[in-house]
Design a protein around this motif. Sequence first.
Motif, PDB file in Angstrom:
ATOM      1  N   PRO A 221      -4.059 -46.271  20.879  1.00 11.22           N
ATOM      2  CA  PRO A 221      -4.630 -46.129  22.224  1.00 11.22           C
ATOM      3  C   PRO A 221      -6.157 -46.181  22.263  1.00 11.22           C
ATOM      4  CG  PRO A 221      -3.461 -44.123  21.549  1.00 11.22           C
ATOM      5  CD  PRO A 221      -3.152 -45.162  20.545  1.00 11.22           C
ATOM      6  N   GLY A 222      -6.807 -45.854  21.142  1.00 14.07           N
ATOM      7  CA  GLY A 222      -8.271 -45.836  21.153  1.00 14.07           C
ATOM      8  C   GLY A 222      -8.916 -47.213  21.138  1.00 14.07           C
ATOM      9  N   ILE A 223      -8.134 -48.259  20.848  1.00 13.50           N
ATOM     10  CA  ILE A 223      -8.707 -49.610  20.742  1.00 13.50           C
ATOM     11  C   ILE A 223      -8.664 -50.282  22.117  1.00 13.50           C
ATOM     12  CG2 ILE A 223      -8.496 -51.873  19.633  1.00 13.50           C
ATOM     13  CD1 ILE A 223      -6.954 -50.415  17.350  1.00 13.50           C
ATOM     14  N   PRO A 224      -9.827 -50.681  22.661  1.00  9.57           N
ATOM     15  CA  PRO A 224      -9.820 -51.286  24.003  1.00  9.57           C
ATOM     16  C   PRO A 224      -9.278 -52.716  23.979  1.00  9.57           C
ATOM     17  CG  PRO A 224     -12.067 -51.171  23.153  1.00  9.57           C
ATOM     18  CD  PRO A 224     -11.186 -50.527  22.126  1.00  9.57           C
ATOM     19  N   ASP A 225      -8.800 -53.170  25.149  1.00  3.21           N
ATOM     20  CA  ASP A 225      -8.281 -54.549  25.258  1.00  3.21           C
ATOM     21  C   ASP A 225      -9.368 -55.577  24.977  1.00  3.21           C
ATOM     22  OD1 ASP A 225      -5.791 -53.665  25.854  1.00  3.21           O
ATOM     23  OD2 ASP A 225      -5.996 -53.845  28.026  1.00  3.21           O
ATOM     24  N   LYS A 226     -10.639 -55.173  25.156  1.00  2.00           N
ATOM     25  CA  LYS A 226     -11.695 -56.174  24.960  1.00  2.00           C
ATOM     26  C   LYS A 226     -12.137 -56.306  23.502  1.00  2.00           C
ATOM     27  CE  LYS A 226     -15.175 -53.118  27.182  1.00  2.00           C
ATOM     28  NZ  LYS A 226     -14.463 -52.243  28.111  1.00  2.00           N
ATOM     29  N   ALA A 227     -11.493 -55.584  22.580  1.00  2.00           N
ATOM     30  CA  ALA A 227     -11.792 -55.761  21.151  1.00  2.00           C
ATOM     31  C   ALA A 227     -11.458 -57.207  20.769  1.00  2.00           C
ATOM     32  CB  ALA A 227     -10.973 -54.782  20.317  1.00  2.00           C
ATOM     33  N   PRO A 228     -12.327 -57.873  19.977  1.00  2.00           N
ATOM     34  CA  PRO A 228     -12.131 -59.300  19.671  1.00  2.00           C
ATOM     35  C   PRO A 228     -10.746 -59.622  19.109  1.00  2.00           C
ATOM     36  CG  PRO A 228     -14.284 -58.563  18.908  1.00  2.00           C
ATOM     37  CD  PRO A 228     -13.579 -57.347  19.425  1.00  2.00           C
ATOM     38  N   ILE A 229     -10.236 -58.793  18.199  1.00  2.00           N
ATOM     39  CA  ILE A 229      -8.937 -59.090  17.579  1.00  2.00           C
ATOM     40  C   ILE A 229      -7.812 -59.025  18.615  1.00  2.00           C
ATOM     41  CG2 ILE A 229      -8.379 -56.724  16.789  1.00  2.00           C
ATOM     42  CD1 ILE A 229      -7.787 -59.884  14.693  1.00  2.00           C
ATOM     43  N   VAL A 230      -7.941 -58.088  19.580  1.00  3.95           N
ATOM     44  CA  VAL A 230      -6.915 -57.958  20.631  1.00  3.95           C
ATOM     45  C   VAL A 230      -6.952 -59.194  21.535  1.00  3.95           C
ATOM     46  CG1 VAL A 230      -6.070 -56.535  22.542  1.00  3.95           C
ATOM     47  CG2 VAL A 230      -7.074 -55.438  20.530  1.00  3.95           C
ATOM     48  N   LYS A 231      -8.167 -59.644  21.866  1.00  7.79           N
ATOM     49  CA  LYS A 231      -8.299 -60.855  22.693  1.00  7.79           C
ATOM     50  C   LYS A 231      -7.629 -62.053  22.021  1.00  7.79           C
ATOM     51  CE  LYS A 231     -12.410 -60.222  25.545  1.00  7.79           C
ATOM     52  NZ  LYS A 231     -13.870 -60.381  25.585  1.00  7.79           N
ATOM     53  N   GLN A 232      -7.831 -62.180  20.681  1.00  7.35           N
ATOM     54  CA  GLN A 232      -7.217 -63.296  19.952  1.00  7.35           C
ATOM     55  C   GLN A 232      -5.687 -63.228  19.999  1.00  7.35           C
ATOM     56  OE1 GLN A 232      -9.988 -62.558  16.444  1.00  7.35           O
ATOM     57  NE2 GLN A 232      -9.445 -64.682  16.092  1.00  7.35           N
ATOM     58  N   LEU A 233      -5.156 -62.004  19.857  1.00  6.68           N
ATOM     59  CA  LEU A 233      -3.698 -61.819  19.929  1.00  6.68           C
ATOM     60  C   LEU A 233      -3.169 -62.212  21.301  1.00  6.68           C
ATOM     61  CD1 LEU A 233      -3.575 -58.424  18.023  1.00  6.68           C
ATOM     62  CD2 LEU A 233      -2.359 -60.490  17.285  1.00  6.68           C
ATOM     63  N   MET A 234      -3.907 -61.794  22.340  1.00  9.71           N
ATOM     64  CA  MET A 234      -3.491 -62.112  23.721  1.00  9.71           C
ATOM     65  C   MET A 234      -3.481 -63.642  23.919  1.00  9.71           C
ATOM     66  SD  MET A 234      -3.414 -59.100  25.583  1.00  9.71           S
ATOM     67  CE  MET A 234      -4.083 -57.444  25.571  1.00  9.71           C
ATOM     68  N   GLU A 235      -4.532 -64.310  23.409  1.00  9.59           N
ATOM     69  CA  GLU A 235      -4.623 -65.764  23.557  1.00  9.59           C
ATOM     70  C   GLU A 235      -3.425 -66.461  22.896  1.00  9.59           C
ATOM     71  OE1 GLU A 235      -8.517 -66.788  22.050  1.00  9.59           O
ATOM     72  OE2 GLU A 235      -9.447 -65.750  23.754  1.00  9.59           O
ATOM     73  N   LYS A 236      -2.972 -65.885  21.776  1.00 11.38           N
ATOM     74  CA  LYS A 236      -1.820 -66.479  21.074  1.00 11.38           C
ATOM     75  C   LYS A 236      -0.487 -65.993  21.653  1.00 11.38           C
ATOM     76  CE  LYS A 236      -1.850 -67.619  16.839  1.00 11.38           C
ATOM     77  NZ  LYS A 236      -2.067 -68.026  15.431  1.00 11.38           N
ATOM     78  N   GLN A 237      -0.591 -65.158  22.715  1.00  7.15           N
ATOM     79  CA  GLN A 237       0.596 -64.618  23.407  1.00  7.15           C
ATOM     80  C   GLN A 237       1.517 -63.836  22.478  1.00  7.15           C
ATOM     81  OE1 GLN A 237       2.011 -68.199  25.489  1.00  7.15           O
ATOM     82  NE2 GLN A 237       0.994 -67.433  27.318  1.00  7.15           N
ATOM     83  N   ILE A 238       0.892 -63.140  21.524  1.00  7.16           N
ATOM     84  CA  ILE A 238       1.655 -62.225  20.663  1.00  7.16           C
ATOM     85  C   ILE A 238       1.729 -60.885  21.399  1.00  7.16           C
ATOM     86  CG2 ILE A 238       1.653 -60.981  18.453  1.00  7.16           C
ATOM     87  CD1 ILE A 238       0.050 -63.462  17.334  1.00  7.16           C
ATOM     88  N   PRO A 239       2.932 -60.314  21.587  1.00  8.05           N
ATOM     89  CA  PRO A 239       3.037 -59.053  22.355  1.00  8.05           C
ATOM     90  C   PRO A 239       2.235 -57.930  21.691  1.00  8.05           C
ATOM     91  CG  PRO A 239       5.228 -59.942  21.832  1.00  8.05           C
ATOM     92  CD  PRO A 239       4.235 -60.800  21.117  1.00  8.05           C
ATOM     93  N   VAL A 240       1.400 -57.260  22.505  1.00  7.77           N
ATOM     94  CA  VAL A 240       0.623 -56.105  22.040  1.00  7.77           C
ATOM     95  C   VAL A 240       1.102 -54.904  22.840  1.00  7.77           C
ATOM     96  CG1 VAL A 240      -1.677 -55.091  21.808  1.00  7.77           C
ATOM     97  CG2 VAL A 240      -1.381 -57.558  21.513  1.00  7.77           C
ATOM     98  N   ILE A 241       1.737 -53.957  22.148  1.00  9.95           N
ATOM     99  CA  ILE A 241       2.366 -52.831  22.852  1.00  9.95           C
ATOM    100  C   ILE A 241       1.840 -51.505  22.301  1.00  9.95           C
ATOM    101  CG2 ILE A 241       4.474 -54.104  23.418  1.00  9.95           C
ATOM    102  CD1 ILE A 241       5.829 -52.713  21.008  1.00  9.95           C
ATOM    103  N   SER A 242       2.207 -50.399  22.964  1.00 12.65           N
ATOM    104  CA  SER A 242       1.791 -49.078  22.491  1.00 12.65           C
ATOM    105  C   SER A 242       2.912 -48.424  21.688  1.00 12.65           C
ATOM    106  CB  SER A 242       1.382 -48.191  23.665  1.00 12.65           C
ATOM    107  OG  SER A 242       2.473 -47.987  24.538  1.00 12.65           O
ATOM    108  N   GLU A 243       2.573 -47.355  21.025  1.00 15.19           N
ATOM    109  CA  GLU A 243       3.524 -46.642  20.160  1.00 15.19           C
ATOM    110  C   GLU A 243       4.778 -46.215  20.916  1.00 15.19           C
ATOM    111  OE1 GLU A 243       3.930 -42.283  18.036  1.00 15.19           O
ATOM    112  OE2 GLU A 243       2.236 -42.730  19.341  1.00 15.19           O
TER     113      GLU A 243
END
Length: 443
Positions: free
Chosen positions: A69-91
């Motif tokens: 939860p501490g990692i914001p959506d605007k973190a570069p690695i999260v943005k890359q995952l979103m671009e590749k449409q890999i699901p990013v979910i919480s615990e």
Amino acid sequence: MRLVVLGGGESGVGTAILGKKKGYDVFVSDFGKIKENYKEVLTINKIPWEDEKHTEALILNADVVMKSPGIPDKAPIVKQLMEKQIPVISEIEFAMPFTDAKIIGITGSNGKTTTTLLTYHLLKQGGLNVGLAGNIGKSFAWQVADNNHEYYVLELSSFQLDGIVSFKPHIAVITNISPDHLDRYNYDYNLYIASKFRITENQTAADYLIVDNEDSAIQNWLQNNKTQATVYPFSLQEEIEKGCYLKEDTIYTNINNEEFTMPIKELALDGKHNVKNAMAATAVAQLLKIRKQTIRESLSNFQGAEHRLEKVLKIQNVQYINDSKATNVNATFFALDSMNTPTVWIVGGVDKGNDYDELMALVREKVKGIICLGVDNQKLFNTFNGVVDVMIETTSMTEAVKIAQRMAEKGDTVLLSPACASFDLFENYEDRGKQFKQAVHNL
């Protein structure tokens, strides 16, 4: 299936353990340092990990990613995952399919920790096989891997709710909503409110939503949006036919056609906000058929949360109170509102876009001196200079407590209620609260 876990803290390691147990190919990556005890757990469980970096080749090949939860959506690695449409979910989203337990989810800007602990206490005293998780204690995923609880009481932050798709509590509680963490929501209060209400988005007609009837953000949302759940409101101001209300210093509830009453003088916790917390917890307990006598006993023998209006010591008839968990203005409002004696107020830290004007009336009425404990106290000075007799700056907890002792007279209260995050001078709010208690014990 490859599961990549971003963040090697409590929720990350818990998710990794559950993922490994369920046959996932697991990898943990933390951009900061992973604590030694968590490294040991990962190594013992033969789970590969890295810290102080994110290796893209090992992350962008994931089938699913659990983001702490501490990692914001605007973190570069999260943005890359979103671009590749890999699901990013919480615990909580990852762990929910692996348990048949009934979930009680509690969120809100303030009061959620106390309400969660109180609800857990009521259900445990009532004999239910119940786990406590979320923002408190051992991670939900870790408990799903290791335990077989029939119920879980989860304290949920908006960040955890942001990462859900199908997560659904049987009973949801929203204690209140006030501006907080707006830096994570593009400074748009409506985005933050919508995030809190995700707690009910997957609920059905068989589920329940318990809410504060006097909270304008909650009431606005309910007028303009639909929930499938049965709604039970609680109120201090008006009588409610189905729900909980206060009348002549007595709590009255009617939940599932079961009535319950309790005088507020018998509650273990002081303060109007704690009457609301008690109502919410009582509603949950009644929905789960806990005996009235058990509810009454539990409400009167509950020990409050650490760092939340925690009475530390009385020295020379001055009461010292640790409210380090008050990391926003609204939480400090509750604290000042519950003070009945002249108060020396220790405040400050990392400001999250605070508007201190909301506290002005309470400060005029209750506060005799302000001690600013932060690296940058300019905003506090701009707001309160001239409103109280004395205002002093310090950057050390020991010094702050010594100054407070000199300012306070018999019958006064010294209140640590910072209204800010702690990261300028302390590790976290727990560290800040512990240092306060230590300094008081050293007086």
